[in-house]
Write a protein that holds these residues in place. Sequence first.
Motif, PDB file in Angstrom:
ATOM      1  N   ARG A  33       0.825  -1.217   0.000  1.00 29.05           N
ATOM      2  CA  ARG A  33       0.000   0.000   0.000  1.00 29.05           C
ATOM      3  C   ARG A  33       0.857   1.263   0.000  1.00 29.05           C
ATOM      4  O   ARG A  33       0.469   2.284  -0.563  1.00 29.05           O
ATOM      5  N   ALA A 105       6.817  -1.000  14.224  1.00 30.45           N
ATOM      6  CA  ALA A 105       6.646  -0.760  15.658  1.00 30.45           C
ATOM      7  C   ALA A 105       7.569  -1.694  16.437  1.00 30.45           C
ATOM      8  O   ALA A 105       8.298  -2.490  15.854  1.00 30.45           O
ATOM      9  N   GLY A 106       7.569  -1.563  17.766  1.00 32.25           N
ATOM     10  CA  GLY A 106       8.358  -2.456  18.613  1.00 32.25           C
ATOM     11  C   GLY A 106       9.632  -1.814  19.114  1.00 32.25           C
ATOM     12  O   GLY A 106      10.710  -2.409  19.035  1.00 32.25           O
ATOM     13  N   PHE A 155       1.006   3.459   5.311  1.00 34.30           N
ATOM     14  CA  PHE A 155       0.741   2.095   4.832  1.00 34.30           C
ATOM     15  C   PHE A 155      -0.741   1.751   4.777  1.00 34.30           C
ATOM     16  O   PHE A 155      -1.120   0.598   4.666  1.00 34.30           O
ATOM     17  N   ILE A 156      -1.586   2.792   4.886  1.00 36.79           N
ATOM     18  CA  ILE A 156      -3.028   2.562   4.811  1.00 36.79           C
ATOM     19  C   ILE A 156      -3.516   3.146   3.489  1.00 36.79           C
ATOM     20  O   ILE A 156      -2.935   4.097   2.986  1.00 36.79           O
ATOM     21  N   VAL A 157      -4.573   2.566   2.917  1.00 32.57           N
ATOM     22  CA  VAL A 157      -5.093   3.108   1.660  1.00 32.57           C
ATOM     23  C   VAL A 157      -5.725   4.459   1.936  1.00 32.57           C
ATOM     24  O   VAL A 157      -6.572   4.590   2.820  1.00 32.57           O
ATOM     25  N   SER A 172       0.114  10.109  17.034  1.00 30.71           N
ATOM     26  CA  SER A 172      -0.813   9.023  16.741  1.00 30.71           C
ATOM     27  C   SER A 172      -0.788   8.780  15.240  1.00 30.71           C
ATOM     28  O   SER A 172      -1.076   9.680  14.454  1.00 30.71           O
ATOM     29  N   MET A 174      -2.735   7.133  13.507  1.00 27.29           N
ATOM     30  CA  MET A 174      -4.092   7.249  12.986  1.00 27.29           C
ATOM     31  C   MET A 174      -4.325   8.570  12.257  1.00 27.29           C
ATOM     32  O   MET A 174      -5.071   8.634  11.281  1.00 27.29           O
ATOM     33  N   GLY A 178      -6.218   6.536   9.192  1.00 32.74           N
ATOM     34  CA  GLY A 178      -7.676   6.463   9.240  1.00 32.74           C
ATOM     35  C   GLY A 178      -8.361   7.785   9.509  1.00 32.74           C
ATOM     36  O   GLY A 178      -9.387   8.098   8.904  1.00 32.74           O
ATOM     37  N   TYR A 179      -7.799   8.571  10.403  1.00 31.87           N
ATOM     38  CA  TYR A 179      -8.486   9.815  10.741  1.00 31.87           C
ATOM     39  C   TYR A 179      -8.349  10.847   9.621  1.00 31.87           C
ATOM     40  O   TYR A 179      -9.226  11.684   9.441  1.00 31.87           O
ATOM     41  N   ILE A 181      -8.426  10.022   6.505  1.00 31.18           N
ATOM     42  CA  ILE A 181      -9.499   9.598   5.587  1.00 31.18           C
ATOM     43  C   ILE A 181     -10.821  10.195   6.061  1.00 31.18           C
ATOM     44  O   ILE A 181     -11.605  10.732   5.276  1.00 31.18           O
ATOM     45  N   HIS A 182     -11.040  10.083   7.358  1.00 33.52           N
ATOM     46  CA  HIS A 182     -12.262  10.629   7.962  1.00 33.52           C
ATOM     47  C   HIS A 182     -12.398  12.123   7.652  1.00 33.52           C
ATOM     48  O   HIS A 182     -13.433  12.587   7.172  1.00 33.52           O
ATOM     49  N   THR A 185     -12.993  12.988   3.860  1.00 35.48           N
ATOM     50  CA  THR A 185     -14.300  12.653   3.285  1.00 35.48           C
ATOM     51  C   THR A 185     -15.440  13.383   4.011  1.00 35.48           C
ATOM     52  O   THR A 185     -16.503  13.573   3.445  1.00 35.48           O
ATOM     53  N   THR A 186     -15.205  13.790   5.258  1.00 39.93           N
ATOM     54  CA  THR A 186     -16.265  14.479   6.009  1.00 39.93           C
ATOM     55  C   THR A 186     -16.243  15.976   5.732  1.00 39.93           C
ATOM     56  O   THR A 186     -17.288  16.622   5.678  1.00 39.93           O
TER      57      THR A 186
END
Lengths: 476, 476
Positions: A33, A105-106, A155-157, A172, A174, A178-179, A181-182, A185-186
Amino acid sequence: MSDSKRDSIDLLFNPKSVAIIGASTNPIKGGNRILKNLIEHKFRGNIYPINPKGGDAYGIKFQKSVLDVEEDIDVGIVFVPNRIIPAVIQECIQKGIKGLIIEAAGFEEVGDMGLELRDKIAEITDNFEKIKIVGPNCTGLTRVDPNGNGFYSAFIVQNPVKSGNIAVISQSGMVNGGYLIHLCTTFPQMGFRYVASIGNKMDLNEIDFLEYYINDNGVNVIALYLESFQEPRKFIELCRKVEKLSNKSIILLRGGLTNQGQNASTSHTGAIAENIRLSQALINQSKVIKVDDFFNLFQVSRTHSMMYDSKIKFPRSGNVAFVTVSGGAGTVTADLIHNYGLKLPELSQECYKRLEEIFPTWMPPNKFSLVDLWPAIENAKVDSDGIHRIALDALLKDENIEGLMISIFFTEDFPFSIDIIEEFHQKYRKPIFCWLFGENECISEVSHRLTKNKIPSFYSLDAMVKNFSSIVRKEL
Amino acid sequence: MSDSKRDSIDLLFNPKSVAIIGASTNPIKGGNRILKNLIEHKFRGNIYPINPKGGDAYGIKFQKSVLDVEEDIDVGIVFVPNRIIPAVIQECIQKGIKGLIIEAAGFEEVGDMGLELRDKIAEITDNFEKIKIVGPNCTGLTRVDPNGNGFYSAFIVQNPVKSGNIAVISQSGMVNGGYLIHLCTTFPQMGFRYVASIGNKMDLNEIDFLEYYINDNGVNVIALYLESFQEPRKFIELCRKVEKLSNKSIILLRGGLTNQGQNASTSHTGAIAENIRLSQALINQSKVIKVDDFFNLFQVSRTHSMMYDSKIKFPRSGNVAFVTVSGGAGTVTADLIHNYGLKLPELSQECYKRLEEIFPTWMPPNKFSLVDLWPAIENAKVDSDGIHRIALDALLKDENIEGLMISIFFTEDFPFSIDIIEEFHQKYRKPIFCWLFGENECISEVSHRLTKNKIPSFYSLDAMVKNFSSIVRKEL
């Protein structure tokens, strides 16, 4: 900021060539990705996917090692298990790569084993002199150019990110995944210049990116999510500097300000427990705009972004007016205005006189800048739009009033003439914030239209007043 | 509550016949819309529009006075200028009408003239013995029956209101008008039993309606917007009684708790300035759920409404778990959980063991109930859904955990199996609250689906935690 650090971050955001170390041919893997995202977000440099097994994807052949690449490579994006990272870094240094984005991570967050790994990397890199590192435990960097090109390394679409004046620093991942993306689109009008997911900040930290953003004219709004302060004094110094700049705002969400939050943070970014009171004192001293969750972080950022786009000056005194058709909304807003440190000043004589003319004699307007127009509309010789036009003009002309909040009720049967808001926003160049209520479909359209015109709108009075209070800048 | 007062309110919500005094033939006038609303909201009794000029509308002939109506009239809705109201009331008493809803304004809120009017009315009605009055300066009453019939008496055009378990008492007319339109179109699943706009509460006040709602089994959630407390001791007594009832919640928005808010309130409902500290002490003693604006009032009401509909028990200790795929969301939520008085307890041995099995050895789960599943998913032998299934089952089975909050990331490429949430919600009968982020269209659909299944969802962590904290009921 040292020139070398600035150059490093410059290179990390604007590489001419990138290696994806840990590229994958399998479309559901992160290592695939990253490649896809670089292509789809119109990265204009060379891309070298690296995997010891070889393979190819999206028409690009994988190399087995960075050392097999003939051309120069500026930056490596590392997405491999943490154990092999020291070896990977050694190869990258050998290849002459200048910066790494480590998304694996790690590390600190997993205790002793991770700390050993960190020490080993510090040794290999000569304490990060030989190569600069973003992360580990992050989702990489994003750059969005006004011309539509960019650099998106998570690494996220991710869908396309709109170009704008907001720059983010986040502990973070995110927020760059993901956020984001949120948000995209919002709030399709919301635009970004940079997003930096800095993870455990083994090398480059919030201070480095903050300085970089402060020096970038394309950045107006700096949104921070932090779980620790790496260099407290420097942080305060930079924030206080920004406080006096008319083209920049800093908004901070600080996670881990309770014992519970700190425990959570330790297992997330490995942040070492800080004295909570000291952190709070530091935040107060920095005078940044504080928020308490991700939604608010980006709602306030969006408000500031619109303010800069509109080129309207930020208010300094916090003297506002509120215009409504609901007495209840007036009372609650007056409370909120007080609680958020704003003021409803006395009206100028001229303003009061003009309002008095449209109010019925049995119910004159308030002497202060809270105007419930309902009685005026009920008794109107002109329509509701006409009444609003007179009231808004009188209030915005009042020199003591720096900005206006207004409730807009909108249904198919009771439309509200948004033209008036837009016209006066342009004419008086004072901020106008709107609270929308009515038929959902109608107010969605109104919100969209106002956003296009850089006029912030909200579905809660609390959000409207809180956001208005965030734009008062006493030091400007 | 005296039987006579209960009977009066019963009649006012359920009249068999209604006169609209001040009915209009002009469709844009309030006196016409009241008539239209009664018809469209399926009022099943007789309607008598009254206007000295006569006329007709919607096939109903207007009478010139209530005295011209041959049949009995239970309730009068009064929409005439305030000066002629005493005369109107005298006629209504003469006609034998038992209750009036006075929607006209111009009483306490307009000073001396209004006070005189009030005194005159008290005299005519023998201190409201001869006739009971709702208002003035209100938007009337709403009743919604489960069978679809109802009584909607406000002067604004209103869409159908869904039947449900929420009952409202408001000193803002907007709540039975524009804001009700907003709620009904924004949250189509939200249902109401009653809305009472009580205005200046010249006669019937919040205590009367509160007692009526407490005695109605169809009411679970009582949402209050007040600008003054008429009978403080009685208010506390009733609220403390409700605190011990397992089928009722009270949520309060109190306007006018600052000097500015009080000034606003005086021009709105004529509320006399109260000692702010006393009011705050009273609210604390009443132990109701406090909110700070209309959006929150109805968001919390909606949450409670869903809780009662789901028939799931309210938590008592505030011990919760949070499941996420984002460490940052975990840290911020842990802070919020602390700040809103909730707790993340230690996991039971069994629960910890089951979580440990799905986590990588280099990153074991927390010992307490904050579970960031990202490492487990990254290292999963099963998919994300499988990991969620194991974690949710382990946590919900833990007897010390009363409810669960979870972050749901949803895009077309990364769907989340909502089935799991629904299944466990049913199986364990513990509240599950969701924070949604991802592609706007996807999460809108998810939100809609969860709402149908009585599972509250939110777009901000702050709202999720605040709402969860509101359902902890220590006294049950």
